[in-house]
Design a protein around this motif. Structure first.
Motif, PDB file in Angstrom:
ATOM      1  N   ALA A  59       2.418   6.944  -9.657  1.00  0.00           N
ATOM      2  CA  ALA A  59       0.972   6.814  -9.892  1.00  0.00           C
ATOM      3  C   ALA A  59       0.688   5.628 -10.819  1.00  0.00           C
ATOM      4  O   ALA A  59      -0.261   4.866 -10.588  1.00  0.00           O
ATOM      5  N   TYR A  60       1.511   5.460 -11.850  1.00  0.00           N
ATOM      6  CA  TYR A  60       1.335   4.347 -12.790  1.00  0.00           C
ATOM      7  C   TYR A  60       1.500   3.008 -12.067  1.00  0.00           C
ATOM      8  O   TYR A  60       0.682   2.097 -12.231  1.00  0.00           O
ATOM      9  N   ALA A  61       2.542   2.896 -11.262  1.00  0.00           N
ATOM     10  CA  ALA A  61       2.796   1.643 -10.538  1.00  0.00           C
ATOM     11  C   ALA A  61       1.658   1.351  -9.559  1.00  0.00           C
ATOM     12  O   ALA A  61       1.186   0.207  -9.455  1.00  0.00           O
ATOM     13  N   THR A  62       1.209   2.383  -8.860  1.00  0.00           N
ATOM     14  CA  THR A  62       0.121   2.208  -7.890  1.00  0.00           C
ATOM     15  C   THR A  62      -1.169   1.808  -8.591  1.00  0.00           C
ATOM     16  O   THR A  62      -1.863   0.875  -8.167  1.00  0.00           O
ATOM     17  N   ARG A 108     -12.044   2.205  -6.570  1.00  0.00           N
ATOM     18  CA  ARG A 108     -11.227   3.243  -7.191  1.00  0.00           C
ATOM     19  C   ARG A 108     -10.007   3.633  -6.363  1.00  0.00           C
ATOM     20  O   ARG A 108      -8.950   3.882  -6.894  1.00  0.00           O
ATOM     21  N   GLY A 109     -10.131   3.738  -5.080  1.00  0.00           N
ATOM     22  CA  GLY A 109      -9.002   4.155  -4.253  1.00  0.00           C
ATOM     23  C   GLY A 109      -8.876   5.675  -4.209  1.00  0.00           C
ATOM     24  O   GLY A 109      -9.598   6.403  -4.886  1.00  0.00           O
ATOM     25  N   ASN A 110      -7.942   6.144  -3.418  1.00  0.00           N
ATOM     26  CA  ASN A 110      -7.713   7.578  -3.258  1.00  0.00           C
ATOM     27  C   ASN A 110      -7.007   8.155  -4.480  1.00  0.00           C
ATOM     28  O   ASN A 110      -6.220   7.466  -5.134  1.00  0.00           O
ATOM     29  N   PRO A 111      -7.247   9.441  -4.753  1.00  0.00           N
ATOM     30  CA  PRO A 111      -6.549  10.097  -5.872  1.00  0.00           C
ATOM     31  C   PRO A 111      -5.037  10.075  -5.638  1.00  0.00           C
ATOM     32  O   PRO A 111      -4.572  10.131  -4.501  1.00  0.00           O
ATOM     33  N   LEU A 112      -4.305  10.000  -6.734  1.00  0.00           N
ATOM     34  CA  LEU A 112      -2.852   9.897  -6.655  1.00  0.00           C
ATOM     35  C   LEU A 112      -2.181  11.133  -7.232  1.00  0.00           C
ATOM     36  O   LEU A 112      -2.614  11.647  -8.265  1.00  0.00           O
ATOM     37  N   SER A 113      -1.124  11.551  -6.595  1.00  0.00           N
ATOM     38  CA  SER A 113      -0.301  12.618  -7.161  1.00  0.00           C
ATOM     39  C   SER A 113       0.340  12.074  -8.433  1.00  0.00           C
ATOM     40  O   SER A 113       0.877  10.964  -8.433  1.00  0.00           O
TER      41      SER A 113
END
Length: 174
Positions: A59-62, A108-113
């Motif tokens: 998630a951090y990298a994305t 914002r983009g899609n929510p990330l796990s």
């Protein structure tokens, strides 16, 4: 009857805007956010990322990639507007370059796990970049509306006829 030669006066919103304090504020904010992000990601962000589990690290990298992409697009837009306003680039040259800048795909983009693990420092920068993005989108819409209005005004058959009549009668349009 008084006949004075006049030419139509079009207010060039872009050049007025790019030389305004408002644009300078947005420009400085954007460039400073780019610098702040680079400093964070190269410094404290690296330490923060090491403390995350696998999902948090992805998630951090994305989110970091989204952030840097967003900021580079915003910086490109700001630099392009500044170049046009400073006369370093014509409107035609800018139109050719503008297709390389995408303001619509950098939200914002899609929510990330794993996003619940993202450090506060990164989240703060992300939110400020999204706020800047919204302001730049609004400015871009305004500038595009002006450009379309000017193109319509220049290509209007009515304006063409009025210009021809004015030329024949040797009077200017107000």
């Amino acid at each position: 009857m008084v006949s004075a030669e006049t030419t139509p006066v079009t207010v060039d919103f872009l050049s007025r805007f790019t030389s305004s304090d408002q644009f300078e504020k947005v420009f400085r904010e954007g460039m400073s956010l780019v610098e702040e992000t680079a400093n964070y990601l190269d410094g404290p962000g690296r330490q923060d990322a090491r403390m995350l589990d696998r999902h948090g690290a992805v998630a951090y990298a994305t989110e970091s990639m989204r952030l840097t992409t967003r900021l580079m697009q915003l910086a490109s837009w700001l630099l392009l507007q500044r170049a046009i306003g400073a006369g370093e680039m014509s409107q035609e040259e800018a139109r050719k370059e503008k297709h390389r800048i995408s303001l619509t795909d950098i939200g914002r983009g899609n929510p990330l796990s794993g996003s619940e693990q993202l450090p506060a420092g990164l989240l703060d920068i992300v939110e400020r970049s999204l706020s800047l993005h919204q302001r730049v989108l609004k400015l871009d819409v305004m500038l595009n509306m002006q450009a379309k209005a000017e193109a319509t005004e220049q290509s209007s058959p009515v304006n063409s006829q009025i210009d021809r009549l004015a030329a024949v009668l040797k009077v200017g349009r107000a």
